[in-house]
Design a protein around this motif. Structure first.
Motif, PDB file in Angstrom:
ATOM      1  N   PRO A 255      30.434  35.563  97.542  1.00  0.00           N
ATOM      2  CA  PRO A 255      31.673  35.009  98.094  1.00  0.00           C
ATOM      3  C   PRO A 255      31.875  35.445  99.550  1.00  0.00           C
ATOM      4  O   PRO A 255      31.519  36.574  99.924  1.00  0.00           O
ATOM      5  CB  PRO A 255      32.765  35.587  97.190  1.00  0.00           C
ATOM      6  N   ILE A 256      32.438  34.566 100.346  1.00  0.00           N
ATOM      7  CA  ILE A 256      32.636  34.852 101.769  1.00  0.00           C
ATOM      8  C   ILE A 256      33.428  36.138 101.998  1.00  0.00           C
ATOM      9  O   ILE A 256      33.039  36.957 102.846  1.00  0.00           O
ATOM     10  CB  ILE A 256      33.309  33.651 102.471  1.00  0.00           C
ATOM     11  N   PRO A 257      34.530  36.388 101.278  1.00  0.00           N
ATOM     12  CA  PRO A 257      35.280  37.640 101.518  1.00  0.00           C
ATOM     13  C   PRO A 257      34.464  38.901 101.244  1.00  0.00           C
ATOM     14  O   PRO A 257      34.721  39.955 101.841  1.00  0.00           O
ATOM     15  CB  PRO A 257      36.459  37.535 100.539  1.00  0.00           C
ATOM     16  N   ASP A 258      33.456  38.802 100.331  1.00  0.00           N
ATOM     17  CA  ASP A 258      32.616  39.958 100.045  1.00  0.00           C
ATOM     18  C   ASP A 258      31.579  40.183 101.144  1.00  0.00           C
ATOM     19  O   ASP A 258      31.182  41.320 101.423  1.00  0.00           O
ATOM     20  CB  ASP A 258      31.900  39.788  98.704  1.00  0.00           C
ATOM     21  N   VAL A 259      31.129  39.081 101.742  1.00  0.00           N
ATOM     22  CA  VAL A 259      30.121  39.179 102.797  1.00  0.00           C
ATOM     23  C   VAL A 259      30.748  39.600 104.113  1.00  0.00           C
ATOM     24  O   VAL A 259      30.232  40.463 104.832  1.00  0.00           O
ATOM     25  CB  VAL A 259      29.381  37.826 102.961  1.00  0.00           C
ATOM     26  N   PHE A 260      31.876  38.974 104.440  1.00  0.00           N
ATOM     27  CA  PHE A 260      32.543  39.269 105.707  1.00  0.00           C
ATOM     28  C   PHE A 260      33.894  39.933 105.430  1.00  0.00           C
ATOM     29  O   PHE A 260      34.947  39.298 105.478  1.00  0.00           O
ATOM     30  CB  PHE A 260      32.731  37.982 106.529  1.00  0.00           C
ATOM     31  N   THR A 261      33.840  41.198 105.110  1.00  0.00           N
ATOM     32  CA  THR A 261      35.069  41.974 104.927  1.00  0.00           C
ATOM     33  C   THR A 261      35.700  42.226 106.294  1.00  0.00           C
ATOM     34  O   THR A 261      35.061  42.023 107.337  1.00  0.00           O
ATOM     35  CB  THR A 261      34.761  43.314 104.250  1.00  0.00           C
ATOM     36  N   GLU A 262      36.946  42.670 106.292  1.00  0.00           N
ATOM     37  CA  GLU A 262      37.626  42.948 107.554  1.00  0.00           C
ATOM     38  C   GLU A 262      36.860  43.992 108.364  1.00  0.00           C
ATOM     39  O   GLU A 262      36.765  43.884 109.594  1.00  0.00           O
ATOM     40  CB  GLU A 262      39.056  43.430 107.281  1.00  0.00           C
ATOM     41  N   LYS A 263      36.301  44.976 107.680  1.00  0.00           N
ATOM     42  CA  LYS A 263      35.549  46.019 108.373  1.00  0.00           C
ATOM     43  C   LYS A 263      34.277  45.453 108.997  1.00  0.00           C
ATOM     44  O   LYS A 263      33.937  45.769 110.145  1.00  0.00           O
ATOM     45  CB  LYS A 263      35.201  47.143 107.391  1.00  0.00           C
ATOM     46  N   LEU A 265      33.703  42.307 109.835  1.00  0.00           N
ATOM     47  CA  LEU A 265      34.019  41.359 110.895  1.00  0.00           C
ATOM     48  C   LEU A 265      34.176  42.048 112.242  1.00  0.00           C
ATOM     49  O   LEU A 265      33.837  41.487 113.289  1.00  0.00           O
ATOM     50  CB  LEU A 265      35.295  40.588 110.553  1.00  0.00           C
ATOM     51  N   LYS A 266      34.712  43.262 112.226  1.00  0.00           N
ATOM     52  CA  LYS A 266      34.909  43.993 113.470  1.00  0.00           C
ATOM     53  C   LYS A 266      33.584  44.333 114.142  1.00  0.00           C
ATOM     54  O   LYS A 266      33.538  44.558 115.359  1.00  0.00           O
ATOM     55  CB  LYS A 266      35.707  45.274 113.198  1.00  0.00           C
ATOM     56  N   HIS A 267      32.514  44.395 113.354  1.00  0.00           N
ATOM     57  CA  HIS A 267      31.207  44.748 113.901  1.00  0.00           C
ATOM     58  C   HIS A 267      30.250  43.548 113.936  1.00  0.00           C
ATOM     59  O   HIS A 267      29.050  43.720 114.156  1.00  0.00           O
ATOM     60  CB  HIS A 267      30.583  45.874 113.073  1.00  0.00           C
ATOM     61  N   THR A 268      30.793  42.352 113.695  1.00  0.00           N
ATOM     62  CA  THR A 268      29.958  41.148 113.717  1.00  0.00           C
ATOM     63  C   THR A 268      30.033  40.494 115.089  1.00  0.00           C
ATOM     64  O   THR A 268      31.116  40.163 115.567  1.00  0.00           O
ATOM     65  CB  THR A 268      30.424  40.126 112.654  1.00  0.00           C
ATOM     66  N   SER A 269      28.903  40.361 115.733  1.00  0.00           N
ATOM     67  CA  SER A 269      28.847  39.702 117.034  1.00  0.00           C
ATOM     68  C   SER A 269      27.642  38.769 117.070  1.00  0.00           C
ATOM     69  O   SER A 269      26.671  38.952 116.329  1.00  0.00           O
ATOM     70  CB  SER A 269      28.754  40.725 118.169  1.00  0.00           C
ATOM     71  N   PHE A 270      27.711  37.778 117.928  1.00  0.00           N
ATOM     72  CA  PHE A 270      26.618  36.825 118.049  1.00  0.00           C
ATOM     73  C   PHE A 270      26.758  36.066 119.362  1.00  0.00           C
ATOM     74  O   PHE A 270      27.834  36.022 119.972  1.00  0.00           O
ATOM     75  CB  PHE A 270      26.620  35.835 116.880  1.00  0.00           C
ATOM     76  N   ASN A 271      25.666  35.451 119.765  1.00  0.00           N
ATOM     77  CA  ASN A 271      25.685  34.504 120.888  1.00  0.00           C
ATOM     78  C   ASN A 271      25.594  33.068 120.369  1.00  0.00           C
ATOM     79  O   ASN A 271      26.276  32.178 120.872  1.00  0.00           O
ATOM     80  CB  ASN A 271      24.530  34.777 121.847  1.00  0.00           C
ATOM     81  N   HIS A 272      24.750  32.886 119.349  1.00  0.00           N
ATOM     82  CA  HIS A 272      24.560  31.544 118.798  1.00  0.00           C
ATOM     83  C   HIS A 272      24.528  31.631 117.271  1.00  0.00           C
ATOM     84  O   HIS A 272      23.574  32.128 116.680  1.00  0.00           O
ATOM     85  CB  HIS A 272      23.268  30.929 119.335  1.00  0.00           C
ATOM     86  N   LEU A 335      34.575  30.373 106.936  1.00  0.00           N
ATOM     87  CA  LEU A 335      33.773  31.146 107.883  1.00  0.00           C
ATOM     88  C   LEU A 335      34.361  31.173 109.288  1.00  0.00           C
ATOM     89  O   LEU A 335      33.862  31.900 110.149  1.00  0.00           O
ATOM     90  CB  LEU A 335      32.353  30.572 107.939  1.00  0.00           C
ATOM     91  N   ARG A 336      35.395  30.423 109.523  1.00  0.00           N
ATOM     92  CA  ARG A 336      35.975  30.350 110.866  1.00  0.00           C
ATOM     93  C   ARG A 336      36.429  31.715 111.360  1.00  0.00           C
ATOM     94  O   ARG A 336      36.425  31.992 112.563  1.00  0.00           O
ATOM     95  CB  ARG A 336      37.161  29.375 110.868  1.00  0.00           C
ATOM     96  N   ARG A 337      36.798  32.574 110.455  1.00  0.00           N
ATOM     97  CA  ARG A 337      37.235  33.921 110.842  1.00  0.00           C
ATOM     98  C   ARG A 337      36.113  34.722 111.523  1.00  0.00           C
ATOM     99  O   ARG A 337      36.392  35.720 112.201  1.00  0.00           O
ATOM    100  CB  ARG A 337      37.751  34.689 109.624  1.00  0.00           C
ATOM    101  N   VAL A 338      34.855  34.276 111.351  1.00  0.00           N
ATOM    102  CA  VAL A 338      33.736  34.970 111.999  1.00  0.00           C
ATOM    103  C   VAL A 338      33.805  34.812 113.502  1.00  0.00           C
ATOM    104  O   VAL A 338      33.415  35.711 114.253  1.00  0.00           O
ATOM    105  CB  VAL A 338      32.382  34.434 111.457  1.00  0.00           C
ATOM    106  N   TRP A 339      34.305  33.655 113.969  1.00  0.00           N
ATOM    107  CA  TRP A 339      34.324  33.421 115.414  1.00  0.00           C
ATOM    108  C   TRP A 339      35.707  33.184 116.027  1.00  0.00           C
ATOM    109  O   TRP A 339      35.837  33.167 117.260  1.00  0.00           O
ATOM    110  CB  TRP A 339      33.414  32.242 115.775  1.00  0.00           C
ATOM    111  N   GLU A 340      36.737  33.020 115.228  1.00  0.00           N
ATOM    112  CA  GLU A 340      38.025  32.611 115.800  1.00  0.00           C
ATOM    113  C   GLU A 340      38.663  33.657 116.704  1.00  0.00           C
ATOM    114  O   GLU A 340      39.461  33.319 117.577  1.00  0.00           O
ATOM    115  CB  GLU A 340      39.011  32.229 114.689  1.00  0.00           C
ATOM    116  N   ASN A 341      38.333  34.927 116.528  1.00  0.00           N
ATOM    117  CA  ASN A 341      38.951  35.972 117.347  1.00  0.00           C
ATOM    118  C   ASN A 341      38.059  36.414 118.505  1.00  0.00           C
ATOM    119  O   ASN A 341      38.348  37.416 119.164  1.00  0.00           O
ATOM    120  CB  ASN A 341      39.291  37.191 116.486  1.00  0.00           C
ATOM    121  N   ARG A 342      37.016  35.672 118.759  1.00  0.00           N
ATOM    122  CA  ARG A 342      36.118  36.055 119.853  1.00  0.00           C
ATOM    123  C   ARG A 342      36.746  35.714 121.197  1.00  0.00           C
ATOM    124  O   ARG A 342      37.515  34.768 121.320  1.00  0.00           O
ATOM    125  CB  ARG A 342      34.791  35.320 119.713  1.00  0.00           C
TER     126      ARG A 342
END
Length: 342
Positions: A255-263, A265-272, A335-342
């Motif tokens: 599940p997405i919440p298990d893969v991208f927890t709040e903790k 997400l803070k350390h998830t970065s990407f260019n593409h 998954l939008r939460r992965v990039w919406e706060n960038r």
């Protein structure tokens, strides 16, 4: 009180400060904050059309996909072929209808049609059997699609054979009453992106198509490319350093919440970022029909090894199946939460 006055009264709203707000017109227009180099890409299998029997059904699916790309601000869409190699046609007539024999080419054609500003379609695309049901397509209404009442620092245009009054340069049709002049000599019927002159709306300067995004911060539509296999989605990436964060979708994922927890997400970065959606038979089916992956033994349960993350976009679904065009909306919402706060 007339019906019109009653209708207007219903639409009158006020803010907490008592200011009048006209709710009869949309107000949630895209507002850029700053330029961005990072991008979001989506890949979708051509077999998304495998259950369709009529052209209007195919058009409806592609239209929904295009709307999802526009609504969520996706920068690139990759259409990959997940069919068995021996079932693919040896020759495809580029002038013939291809929805039933070349779904990837058909999807590519329609996605380009919908992304293109309406006024320039007759110049650059012309009549084609693939577009016979294009009237059923929903409008994307992207920032790159001109509105008579709007002014943006950038616009899309198509060059004409005419010259500016001074005889030097090129006149560009931008979907408004008057064309824009540029100092460059560009062949007719060429699509270009312009940076507009703030002091003179009749003048512009050609810029890279990515400039509205990288410098202005605007969402400026999506690019479309085809890939012959799932492997080619990665190997033929248009970005020099490739995709540095990839997500595969499967009902066998986490599940997405298990893969991208709040903790996390803070350390998830990407260019593409790349998000991949399979067809009715999933990404495992695409891997089985990919010679390169077969040679490496990446099939069935090992398909997830291709991706950084393997997610289930909607655990506990009520229907037996989630159609791909539905999965794109659901997946991008989650998954939008992965990039919406960038």
């Amino acid at each position: 009180m007339s019906f019109y006055e009653q209708d207007r009264q219903k639409k009158r709203r006020t803010t907490e400060e008592g200011d009048y707000v006209d709710t009869s017109k949309p107000s949630a227009f895209f507002k850029p904050t700053q330029g961005r180099e990072w991008t979001v890409s989506v890949a979708v299998a051509g077999s998304v059309l495998s259950t369709c029997r009529r052209d209007d059904q195919r058009m409806n699916i592609v239209s929904r996909i295009a709307r999802a790309l526009g609504v969520f601000g996706v920068d690139e869409i990759v259409v990959f072929d997940d069919s068995p190699m021996d079932s693919r046609p040896a020759h495809i007539d580029p002038k013939a209808y291809s929805g039933d024999i070349d779904p990837c080419g058909y999807i590519d054609h329609l996605l380009q049609y919908m992304e293109m500003p309406p006024f320039m379609r007759r110049y650059l695309l012309g009549l084609h059997p693939n577009l016979k049901a294009a009237g059923l397509a929903a409008s994307l209404d992207l920032p790159s699609h001109p509105h008579q009442a709007d002014w943006l620092p950038y616009c899309e245009g198509v060059t004409t054979a005419d010259k500016p009054p001074n005889g030097s340069g090129t006149l560009v049709s931008v979907g408004r009453k008057d064309p824009v002049s540029i100092t460059h000599d560009v062949p007719p019927n060429t699509r270009i992106t312009l940076a507009m002159d703030e002091n003179d709306p009749s003048k512009g300067e050609p810029v890279d198509p990515a400039t509205p995004r990288t410098e202005g911060g605007y969402y400026w539509g999506y690019n479309v490319r085809q890939a012959k296999s799932l492997t080619a989605v990665f190997e033929e990436c248009a970005y020099p350093d490739g995709y540095d964060l990839s997500i595969g979708t499967s009902e066998r994922g986490l599940p997405i919440p298990d893969v991208f927890t709040e903790k996390k997400l803070k350390h998830t970065s990407f260019n593409h970022l790349l998000i991949v959606f399979g067809g009715p038979r999933g990404l495992e089916y695409a891997a089985e029909n990919d010679p390169s992956l077969l040679e490496m033994g990446i099939i069935r349960g090992r398909t997830k090894e291709l991706f950084d993350h393997w997610v289930n976009i909607l655990p506990g679904q009520g229907s037996r199946t989630i159609r791909t065009e539905e999965a794109i909306y659901i997946g991008l919402s989650g998954l939008r939460r992965v990039w919406e706060n960038r």
